[in-house]
Design an enzyme around this catalytic site. Structure first.
Site: not given
Length: 453
Positions: A209, A243
């Site tokens: 991720e 993010c």
């Protein structure tokens, strides 16, 4: 305790098959839920010490999502873990076909510092739900949250089942040498490459991720008031250290000036001032200096103030930005929003397409054609139309990147599949089988073969 010994003890415990029992998994999840609720104030205190993240934001963006994930599995785990019956091909009749969700085994979860509870505990919860053992390596940058997670897990669960490993880069490097059944990593693309390379040496499957430069696009058809409010929230939440935050803004030229003013108004309404409890500090001096280096003073439309002692950077909007500017060369991961104007929507999309595939993309529009073009032409991990960040909150949507922004996905059933092996099984009867597949072969058998297959 040596990591190799922990790993071996978890391997031995997994081979007792206790973690495969669905009731055992649910008991573990309930226990973890009670531990987190019983120590909620400690969780708030630790993260505030690390980077001044306030109670409301910590609950909203961290603990809330952790509890949602636990509750999802408590509600759905029986169904997810049950063998799934599927259609059986004509060529396999008489018989039946099933898919079994097998736990992978001994797993490693490497968490991220920007959401140290959510991005560490949600993968752990998923690994537990899928029936694995797990070693967790939280980020060492928020050291108080790392220590608290180690205390809460290691004093309440046996190390041969769940274990939190403290430490930094040397400890992570040692962990990566072991032959895990699965590595789940959240962090930067640069570190993700290191993890991937280490995993490849042992043929360990990985979920990465990562991140990237996620665009937000505002066209002239958008509700500009709503767009400004939601972009400001999504960009500057957690001090911009998210993010999936809008990394940069593409605004149609005809509404640029109006929208810049709306951004300024919305930032001022939020009260993201130095010392505000609802505005998070930058995690450390290194990142503070890096973010400031991306700000060109002559291009500041709003903001730019900073306080080194408090690691505070004011929400900052940059205008007259070009794709060649330093701020457009890397993921910002901080409270700086560069604004690039465009006249042609198709050309703006081409700029995104020609770059690395982003983890997220956001479009503010009331035009169906513009929406369809983004969704059909641009590859990205996930996103929203007329909102930001909210795609991460659903247990019914996969969360993950594509290309440089990640490999694999999780959340809800998608995470369960990530931490499971889908084992396919055909069960045949011992009667009624045609003999066309067995030698000796003949033209007649060939005709049957072509007809059946």
């Amino acid at each position: 305790m040596e990591f190799a010994k922990i790993f071996q003890s978890q391997k031995e415990f997994f081979n007792t098959h206790q973690t495969k029992d669905v009731a055992f998994r649910k008991e573990t999840l309930l226990k973890l839920k009670d531990i987190l609720k019983g120590n909620e104030q400690q969780l708030y205190d630790a993260i505030y010490k690390d980077f001044r993240k306030g109670t409301f934001d910590t609950f909203l963006t961290e603990l809330n999502l952790v509890h949602k994930e636990i509750n999802f599995f408590l509600k759905n785990l029986d169904k997810l873990a049950k063998p799934k019956k599927v259609k059986t091909a004509l060529s396999l009749q008489p018989g039946s076909s099933h898919i079994y969700a097998d736990p992978l085994g001994v797993t490693l979860v490497i968490g991220a510092w920007n959401y140290p509870y959510q991005l560490t505990l949600v993968p752990l919860i998923t690994a537990i739900a899928a029936g694995n053992t797990c070693v967790v390596k939280p980020s060492e940058l928020p050291e108080n949250t790392m220590r608290l997670l180690a205390e809460l897990i290691n004093t309440n669960f046996p190390s041969n089942y769940l274990y939190v490993a403290e430490g930094g880069i040397p400890e992570t490097a040692e962990l990566l040498k072991l032959r895990w059944s699965k590595i789940f990593f959240t962090g930067s693309s640069k570190v993700g490459q290191i993890v991937y390379e280490a995993a490849a040496k042992n043929l360990v499957p990985v979920t990465l991720e990562l991140g990237g430069k996620s665009p937000a696009i505002v066209t002239k058809t958008a509700n500009l008031e709503v767009a400004a409010k939601r972009i400001v929230w999504g960009k500057f939440l957690n001090g911009g250290q998210t993010c999936i935050a809008p990394d940069y803004l593409l605004v149609e030229e005809s509404v640029k000036d109006k929208f810049l003013q709306l951004l300024k108004d919305k930032i001022e309404e939020t009260g993201y001032i130095d010392g505000a409890e609802h505005y998070t500090s930058i995690i450390n001096k290194r990142n503070y200096d890096r973010i400031l280096s991306l700000i060109t003073p002559g291009k500041i439309f709003y903001g730019g103030k900073h306080n080194e002692e408090m690691l505070y950077i004011e929400p900052t909007v940059l205008t007259n930005v070009t794709y060649d500017d330093a701020v457009m060369q890397e993921e910002i991961f901080g409270p700086v929003l560069p604004v690039v104007s465009f006249k042609n929507y198709d050309e703006a999309l081409e700029k995104i397409i020609n770059g690395e595939k982003p983890l997220a993309a956001y479009l503010f529009t009331n035009n169906d054609d513009e929406k369809d073009k983004l969704l059909n032409r641009v590859s990205f991990g996930g996103g929203c139309i007329n909102d930001t960040l909210m795609q991460i909150t659903s247990d019914y949507l996969p969360f993950g990147g594509v290309g440089n922004s990640g490999i694999g996905h999780y959340h809800g059933e998608f995470g369960f599949l990530t931490f499971s092996h889908q084992k396919s099984v055909i069960e045949k009867t011992t009667w009624g089988e045609p003999d066309w597949k067995y030698p000796p072969y003949s033209d007649k058998k060939m005709k049957w073969l072509k007809r059946v297959m």
